[in-house]
Scaffold this motif. Structure first.
Motif, PDB file in Angstrom:
ATOM      1  N   SER A   9     -15.357  44.802  34.001  1.00  0.00           N
ATOM      2  CA  SER A   9     -16.431  45.632  33.445  1.00  0.00           C
ATOM      3  C   SER A   9     -17.227  44.913  32.360  1.00  0.00           C
ATOM      4  CB  SER A   9     -15.849  46.923  32.864  1.00  0.00           C
ATOM      5  OG  SER A   9     -14.991  46.618  31.770  1.00  0.00           O
ATOM      6  N   GLU A  10     -16.845  43.682  32.046  1.00  0.00           N
ATOM      7  CA  GLU A  10     -17.450  42.987  30.915  1.00  0.00           C
ATOM      8  C   GLU A  10     -18.528  41.980  31.290  1.00  0.00           C
ATOM      9  OE1 GLU A  10     -14.560  41.300  28.219  1.00  0.00           O
ATOM     10  OE2 GLU A  10     -13.114  42.859  28.733  1.00  0.00           O
ATOM     11  N   PHE A  11     -18.729  41.704  32.569  1.00  0.00           N
ATOM     12  CA  PHE A  11     -19.639  40.612  32.906  1.00  0.00           C
ATOM     13  C   PHE A  11     -20.321  40.842  34.249  1.00  0.00           C
ATOM     14  CE2 PHE A  11     -16.179  39.566  35.621  1.00  0.00           C
ATOM     15  CZ  PHE A  11     -16.663  38.715  36.598  1.00  0.00           C
ATOM     16  N   LYS A  12     -21.358  40.066  34.464  1.00  0.00           N
ATOM     17  CA  LYS A  12     -21.927  39.926  35.799  1.00  0.00           C
ATOM     18  C   LYS A  12     -22.067  38.436  36.055  1.00  0.00           C
ATOM     19  CE  LYS A  12     -26.670  40.502  34.253  1.00  0.00           C
ATOM     20  NZ  LYS A  12     -27.872  41.286  34.305  1.00  0.00           N
ATOM     21  N   GLN A  13     -21.944  38.081  37.322  1.00  0.00           N
ATOM     22  CA  GLN A  13     -22.014  36.658  37.682  1.00  0.00           C
ATOM     23  C   GLN A  13     -23.190  36.420  38.614  1.00  0.00           C
ATOM     24  OE1 GLN A  13     -18.233  36.121  39.719  1.00  0.00           O
ATOM     25  NE2 GLN A  13     -19.283  35.874  41.649  1.00  0.00           N
ATOM     26  N   GLU A  14     -23.680  35.193  38.550  1.00  0.00           N
ATOM     27  CA  GLU A  14     -24.796  34.789  39.407  1.00  0.00           C
ATOM     28  C   GLU A  14     -24.649  33.304  39.713  1.00  0.00           C
ATOM     29  OE1 GLU A  14     -29.639  34.196  39.024  1.00  0.00           O
ATOM     30  OE2 GLU A  14     -28.500  34.955  37.330  1.00  0.00           O
ATOM     31  N   TYR A  15     -24.590  32.990  40.997  1.00  0.00           N
ATOM     32  CA  TYR A  15     -24.604  31.584  41.387  1.00  0.00           C
ATOM     33  C   TYR A  15     -26.032  31.070  41.255  1.00  0.00           C
ATOM     34  CZ  TYR A  15     -19.861  31.215  43.274  1.00  0.00           C
ATOM     35  OH  TYR A  15     -18.496  31.154  43.410  1.00  0.00           O
ATOM     36  N   ILE A  16     -26.193  30.015  40.482  1.00  0.00           N
ATOM     37  CA  ILE A  16     -27.491  29.374  40.321  1.00  0.00           C
ATOM     38  C   ILE A  16     -27.628  28.242  41.331  1.00  0.00           C
ATOM     39  CG2 ILE A  16     -28.969  28.108  38.723  1.00  0.00           C
ATOM     40  CD1 ILE A  16     -27.380  29.499  36.444  1.00  0.00           C
ATOM     41  N   GLN A  17     -26.513  27.552  41.566  1.00  0.00           N
ATOM     42  CA  GLN A  17     -26.461  26.456  42.535  1.00  0.00           C
ATOM     43  C   GLN A  17     -25.100  26.477  43.201  1.00  0.00           C
ATOM     44  OE1 GLN A  17     -27.661  22.696  40.920  1.00  0.00           O
ATOM     45  NE2 GLN A  17     -27.014  21.533  42.699  1.00  0.00           N
ATOM     46  N   SER A  18     -25.078  26.324  44.524  1.00  0.00           N
ATOM     47  CA  SER A  18     -23.827  26.408  45.292  1.00  0.00           C
ATOM     48  C   SER A  18     -23.582  25.151  46.098  1.00  0.00           C
ATOM     49  CB  SER A  18     -23.861  27.623  46.224  1.00  0.00           C
ATOM     50  OG  SER A  18     -23.947  28.801  45.496  1.00  0.00           O
ATOM     51  N   GLY A  19     -23.311  24.062  45.423  1.00  0.00           N
ATOM     52  CA  GLY A  19     -22.920  22.827  46.083  1.00  0.00           C
ATOM     53  C   GLY A  19     -24.041  22.156  46.839  1.00  0.00           C
ATOM     54  N   PRO A  20     -23.701  21.114  47.556  1.00  0.00           N
ATOM     55  CA  PRO A  20     -22.359  20.638  47.853  1.00  0.00           C
ATOM     56  C   PRO A  20     -21.722  19.825  46.729  1.00  0.00           C
ATOM     57  CG  PRO A  20     -23.919  19.267  49.014  1.00  0.00           C
ATOM     58  CD  PRO A  20     -24.709  20.349  48.304  1.00  0.00           C
ATOM     59  N   GLY A  21     -22.482  19.175  45.861  1.00  0.00           N
ATOM     60  CA  GLY A  21     -21.867  18.350  44.817  1.00  0.00           C
ATOM     61  C   GLY A  21     -21.779  19.019  43.461  1.00  0.00           C
ATOM     62  N   VAL A  22     -22.616  20.026  43.245  1.00  0.00           N
ATOM     63  CA  VAL A  22     -22.659  20.705  41.950  1.00  0.00           C
ATOM     64  C   VAL A  22     -22.733  22.206  42.170  1.00  0.00           C
ATOM     65  CG1 VAL A  22     -24.001  21.031  39.830  1.00  0.00           C
ATOM     66  CG2 VAL A  22     -23.826  18.755  40.830  1.00  0.00           C
ATOM     67  N   TRP A  23     -21.913  22.929  41.412  1.00  0.00           N
ATOM     68  CA  TRP A  23     -21.956  24.398  41.392  1.00  0.00           C
ATOM     69  C   TRP A  23     -22.327  24.814  39.981  1.00  0.00           C
ATOM     70  CZ3 TRP A  23     -19.295  21.921  44.966  1.00  0.00           C
ATOM     71  CH2 TRP A  23     -19.182  22.492  46.234  1.00  0.00           C
ATOM     72  N   LYS A  24     -23.223  25.781  39.889  1.00  0.00           N
ATOM     73  CA  LYS A  24     -23.596  26.362  38.600  1.00  0.00           C
ATOM     74  C   LYS A  24     -23.486  27.873  38.736  1.00  0.00           C
ATOM     75  CE  LYS A  24     -26.824  22.718  37.331  1.00  0.00           C
ATOM     76  NZ  LYS A  24     -28.215  22.409  36.928  1.00  0.00           N
ATOM     77  N   VAL A  25     -22.678  28.478  37.848  1.00  0.00           N
ATOM     78  CA  VAL A  25     -22.471  29.920  37.868  1.00  0.00           C
ATOM     79  C   VAL A  25     -22.760  30.459  36.471  1.00  0.00           C
ATOM     80  CG1 VAL A  25     -20.839  31.790  38.298  1.00  0.00           C
ATOM     81  CG2 VAL A  25     -20.687  29.686  39.636  1.00  0.00           C
ATOM     82  N   ARG A  26     -23.624  31.467  36.417  1.00  0.00           N
ATOM     83  CA  ARG A  26     -23.926  32.130  35.138  1.00  0.00           C
ATOM     84  C   ARG A  26     -23.045  33.369  35.000  1.00  0.00           C
ATOM     85  NH1 ARG A  26     -29.135  32.974  35.708  1.00  0.00           N
ATOM     86  NH2 ARG A  26     -29.741  31.141  34.513  1.00  0.00           N
ATOM     87  N   LEU A  27     -22.320  33.456  33.889  1.00  0.00           N
ATOM     88  CA  LEU A  27     -21.550  34.644  33.543  1.00  0.00           C
ATOM     89  C   LEU A  27     -22.220  35.269  32.317  1.00  0.00           C
ATOM     90  CD1 LEU A  27     -17.864  33.360  33.788  1.00  0.00           C
ATOM     91  CD2 LEU A  27     -19.213  34.528  35.528  1.00  0.00           C
ATOM     92  N   THR A  28     -22.779  36.453  32.508  1.00  0.00           N
ATOM     93  CA  THR A  28     -23.459  37.151  31.422  1.00  0.00           C
ATOM     94  C   THR A  28     -22.564  38.268  30.914  1.00  0.00           C
ATOM     95  OG1 THR A  28     -25.604  36.690  32.456  1.00  0.00           O
ATOM     96  CG2 THR A  28     -25.550  38.423  30.781  1.00  0.00           C
ATOM     97  N   LYS A  29     -22.371  38.308  29.618  1.00  0.00           N
ATOM     98  CA  LYS A  29     -21.546  39.346  29.012  1.00  0.00           C
ATOM     99  C   LYS A  29     -22.365  40.627  28.911  1.00  0.00           C
ATOM    100  CE  LYS A  29     -18.150  39.973  25.405  1.00  0.00           C
ATOM    101  NZ  LYS A  29     -17.488  39.293  24.275  1.00  0.00           N
ATOM    102  N   ASN A  30     -21.816  41.694  29.456  1.00  0.00           N
ATOM    103  CA  ASN A  30     -22.493  42.988  29.419  1.00  0.00           C
ATOM    104  C   ASN A  30     -22.548  43.514  27.997  1.00  0.00           C
ATOM    105  OD1 ASN A  30     -22.748  43.012  32.228  1.00  0.00           O
ATOM    106  ND2 ASN A  30     -20.805  44.058  32.486  1.00  0.00           N
ATOM    107  N   LYS A  31     -23.614  44.245  27.712  1.00  0.00           N
ATOM    108  CA  LYS A  31     -23.685  44.964  26.447  1.00  0.00           C
ATOM    109  C   LYS A  31     -22.795  46.185  26.569  1.00  0.00           C
ATOM    110  CE  LYS A  31     -28.278  43.419  25.228  1.00  0.00           C
ATOM    111  NZ  LYS A  31     -29.632  43.789  24.851  1.00  0.00           N
ATOM    112  N   LYS A  32     -22.307  46.642  25.440  1.00  0.00           N
ATOM    113  CA  LYS A  32     -21.466  47.834  25.448  1.00  0.00           C
ATOM    114  C   LYS A  32     -22.278  49.038  25.889  1.00  0.00           C
ATOM    115  CE  LYS A  32     -17.948  46.427  22.223  1.00  0.00           C
ATOM    116  NZ  LYS A  32     -17.216  46.736  21.020  1.00  0.00           N
TER     117      LYS A  32
END
Length: 87
Positions: A54-77
């Motif tokens: 319940s504390e975050f949402k995730q978003e893949y910014i880049q999905s390989g093949p050599g580099v993965w970037k995932v954004r984890l945003t902390k939810n506001k209360k």
């Protein structure tokens, strides 16, 4: 919103997950970390889904093949106006 970049492959494997979790826990609501890695960080994402669902949402910014970037945003209360940073 502030966004912090964590290059996971530069952190020792023994400390990687705890460093990322601690970094996430120190975020203000609405802020994010972007995890940059040389493989899909599925075990870490499963940890977040099981322990912080319940504390975050995730978003893949880049999905390989050599580099993965995932954004984890902390939810506001719930009901937060955003003034205090959501904490």
């Amino acid at each position: 919103m502030t966004e912090f970049i964590i290059e996971a492959q530069k952190i020792s494997p023994q400390q990687r997950h705890s460093f990322i979790v601690e970094s996430f826990d120190n975020l203000e609501g609405g802020d994010a970390i972007v995890i940059v890695n040389n493989h899909d960080p599925l075990p870490l994402l499963r940890f977040f889904e099981q322990n912080r669902a319940s504390e975050f949402k995730q978003e893949y910014i880049q999905s390989g093949p050599g580099v993965w970037k995932v954004r984890l945003t902390k939810n506001k209360k719930e009901g937060c106006c955003g003034f205090c940073g959501g904490n």
